[in-house]
Enzyme design. Structure first.
Site, mmCIF file in Angstrom:
data_model
loop_
_atom_site.group_PDB
_atom_site.id
_atom_site.type_symbol
_atom_site.label_atom_id
_atom_site.label_comp_id
_atom_site.label_asym_id
_atom_site.label_seq_id
_atom_site.Cartn_x
_atom_site.Cartn_y
_atom_site.Cartn_z
ATOM 1 N N GLY A 163 52.919 -7.756 86.732
ATOM 2 C CA GLY A 163 52.165 -7.286 87.892
ATOM 3 C C GLY A 163 51.700 -8.396 88.815
ATOM 4 O O GLY A 163 51.757 -8.263 90.043
ATOM 5 N N THR A 164 51.234 -9.490 88.252
ATOM 6 C CA THR A 164 50.744 -10.581 89.092
ATOM 7 C C THR A 164 51.874 -11.107 89.975
ATOM 8 O O THR A 164 51.700 -11.310 91.183
ATOM 9 C CB THR A 164 50.180 -11.714 88.209
ATOM 10 N N ASN A 197 42.304 0.016 88.234
ATOM 11 C CA ASN A 197 42.262 -0.374 86.825
ATOM 12 C C ASN A 197 40.915 -0.099 86.166
ATOM 13 O O ASN A 197 40.839 0.094 84.968
ATOM 14 C CB ASN A 197 42.633 -1.854 86.658
ATOM 15 N N GLN A 223 48.716 0.153 87.180
ATOM 16 C CA GLN A 223 47.931 1.080 86.348
ATOM 17 C C GLN A 223 48.362 2.530 86.526
ATOM 18 O O GLN A 223 47.941 3.391 85.758
ATOM 19 C CB GLN A 223 46.439 0.951 86.675
ATOM 20 N N SER A 253 54.149 -3.330 85.614
ATOM 21 C CA SER A 253 54.080 -4.314 84.535
ATOM 22 C C SER A 253 54.312 -3.596 83.206
ATOM 23 O O SER A 253 53.688 -2.568 82.939
ATOM 24 C CB SER A 253 52.684 -4.942 84.554
ATOM 25 N N HIS A 288 53.544 -4.311 80.067
ATOM 26 C CA HIS A 288 52.555 -4.275 78.975
ATOM 27 C C HIS A 288 51.458 -3.237 79.189
ATOM 28 O O HIS A 288 50.674 -2.970 78.273
ATOM 29 C CB HIS A 288 51.963 -5.671 78.713
ATOM 30 N N THR A 304 66.584 -17.331 84.447
ATOM 31 C CA THR A 304 67.349 -16.600 83.433
ATOM 32 C C THR A 304 66.608 -15.335 83.029
ATOM 33 O O THR A 304 65.410 -15.384 82.740
ATOM 34 C CB THR A 304 67.573 -17.511 82.195
ATOM 35 N N CYS A 314 34.118 -12.249 83.742
ATOM 36 C CA CYS A 314 33.642 -13.624 83.639
ATOM 37 C C CYS A 314 34.411 -14.500 84.609
ATOM 38 O O CYS A 314 35.618 -14.646 84.498
ATOM 39 C CB CYS A 314 33.834 -14.118 82.209
HETATM 40 C C1 LIG Z 1 45.995 -3.052 89.001
HETATM 41 C C2 LIG Z 1 46.583 -4.288 88.374
HETATM 42 N N1 LIG Z 1 47.412 -5.046 89.091
HETATM 43 C C3 LIG Z 1 47.972 -6.158 88.582
HETATM 44 C C4 LIG Z 1 47.707 -6.560 87.294
HETATM 45 C C5 LIG Z 1 48.350 -7.814 86.756
HETATM 46 O O1 LIG Z 1 49.417 -7.464 85.907
HETATM 47 P P1 LIG Z 1 50.002 -8.504 84.834
HETATM 48 O O2 LIG Z 1 49.030 -8.537 83.696
HETATM 49 O O3 LIG Z 1 51.318 -7.921 84.424
HETATM 50 O O4 LIG Z 1 50.176 -9.801 85.517
HETATM 51 C C6 LIG Z 1 46.828 -5.807 86.506
HETATM 52 C C7 LIG Z 1 46.481 -6.236 85.132
HETATM 53 O O5 LIG Z 1 45.376 -6.034 84.666
HETATM 54 C C8 LIG Z 1 46.262 -4.622 87.067
HETATM 55 O O6 LIG Z 1 45.423 -3.856 86.356
#
Ligand SMILES: Cc1ncc(COP(=O)(O)O)c(C=O)c1O
Length: 416
Positions: free
Chosen positions: A71-72, A147, A175, A195, A197, A233, A352
């Site tokens: 996601g990031t 989230n 999410q 994402s 996970h 890769t 935090c």
């Molecule tokens: C709404 C949202 N966007 C992006 C991310 C980031 O995803 P990733 O953990 O795969 O980098 C998160 C992760 O908590 C999320 O909740």
């Protein structure tokens, strides 16, 4: 001790089928998907199959799926890949930091950002997005599901605004994916990030829908992987895991799993709301009294909960698994720790940052005062959650809340 994990929005475990699907791609079929020998071909076939599954999951063409690290990376790619100096960017004050921090960085390069605030319900009003559009606006980025609150944003309406005004539209669906059906064609977005996970796939892998012809610059350059849109890769086992997770998510969306999950969440919420001085962040929901609905009034002094009669159609749409609840007169962090000691894993309404505990930017943007934001907890259920899990949580939460509130009263008396 029984352990119940109710922090699915932080991450989820692999489903056994996902683990099994991935296993051969770490051991026997370990080839590089770019190699022309049999090992490589096996890996390439697996990546192509996962791409077909993701195309079905997104409702797009397989050539519009780009695998990445999660996601990031997807969020960063949208912001860094589309915006140029002088452009204007619209996003919301309740986005994930992967969007907000990317916007901050772009400020150094002459990109101005407008942060649209949510209504107290946690919903973004599409007319606020429309009002923010300027001639220089190049990109809108809005999340599908928040989230922290689970509130589902009106992305179809925002997609229409983007189309009518000729602005690119990115959706952070990290999410939302697996909790509601995705339809990038129907929404009309240009980019969408997910994402693995967060949907019972492995960590460190994700995918992006990139509508054909969208001029997004790659974040990573090097080899010609992913049609030159993402060098590196391929994480073959991870991609296979994401494909399997997406396939299982499509089943869950069709077989009543989400309805069952929403019923479990609603029971949990209704029972917790029987405790005094509690309320839901980001929703109008039915409380213990079926004829009434409660509404959150963040930051307003007086009765902790306003009991107002609303029709069900006034409820805010939310992902089925998420409930964010405030408990006045206690520290959310202390409650997270107390619940963990009793075997229940949840998250607090604060994060935090550099060693200091700051109240959640999402809850603050919704108008909660600091102490109520700090007293909030997020319960996010796995799709495998059971009635017994909810029973266990309902057994420990009231006790822990009463104990912490009693301690707070004693402490206040000592200090006062
Ligand atoms: C709404 C949202 N966007 C992006 C991310 C980031 O995803 P990733 O953990 O795969 O980098 C998160 C992760 O908590 C999320 O909740």
């Amino acid at each position: 001790m029984r352990r119940v994990y109710m922090d699915a929005n932080a991450t989820t475990p692999l489903l056994p089928e996902v683990m099994e699907a991935m296993r051969p791609y770490w051991l026997e079929h370990f080839g590089n998907a770019s190699s022309i020998h049999l090992h490589g071909q096996r890996a390439r076939t697996a990546v192509d199959q996962a791409r077909e599954t993701l195309a079905e999951f997104f409702n797009c063409h397989p050539a519009e799926v780009v695998f990445n690290s999660g996601g990031t990376e997807g969020d960063n790619t949208a912001v860094f890949g589309l915006l140029h100096p002088g452009d204007h960017f619209i996003t919301t004050s309740i986005e994930h930091s992967a969007v907000l921090q990317a916007a901050n960085r772009m400020a150094q390069y002459g990109v101005e950002t407008t942060l649209v605030a949510p209504r107290p319900t946690g919903l973004i009003d599409p007319t606020d997005i429309l009002r923010a559009i300027r001639p220089q606006t190049r990109l809108i980025s809005v999340m599908l599901a928040n989230n922290e609150t689970g509130v589902l944003q009106p992305v179809e309406q925002i997609g229409k605004i983007a189309a009518d005004t000729g602005v690119f539209f990115h959706i952070d669906a990290v999410q939302g994916a697996g909790k509601v059906s995705l339809d990038v064609r129907g929404i009309g977005c240009h980019l969408l990030s997910i994402s693995a996970h967060k949907m019972h796939g492995p960590k460190g892998v994700g995918a992006m829908f990139v509508r054909r012809g969208t001029p997004v610059e790659p974040l990573l350059v090097g080899g010609s992987h992913e049609r030159r849109q993402r060098a590196g890769t391929e994480n073959v086992a991870g991609i296979v895991g994401l494909g399997k997770a997406a396939e299982l998510a499509m089943h869950s969306l069709a077989d009543g799993t989400m309805e069952r999950l929403a019923a479990l969440r609603d029971r949990l919420e209704a029972e917790i709301l029987r405790l005094p001085a509690t309320g839901v962040n980001g929703a109008l929901i039915i409380d213990g009294h079926p004829e009434r609905l409660r509404t959150e009034r963040g930051g307003v002094e007086g009765p902790a909960v306003a009991a107002v009669a609303f029709s069900n159609s006034n409820s805010v749409p939310r992902a089925a698994n998420t409930s964010n609840i405030w408990f006045d007169n206690l520290e959310g962090e202390a409650l997270v720790i107390a619940l963990d000691l009793k075997g229940v894993a949840v998250s607090g309404g604060s994060a935090c940052h550099s060693g200091a505990t700051e109240p959640s930017h999402v809850l603050m943007a919704m108008g909660l005062d600091k102490s109520r934001a700090r007293s909030s907890l997020r319960f996010s259920l796995l799709k495998t959650a059971t009635d017994a899990d909810v029973d266990h949580v309902l057994q420990v939460v009231p006790e822990a809340v009463e104990h912490l509130r009693a301690m707070a009263t004693v402490a206040a008396g000592t200090l006062g």
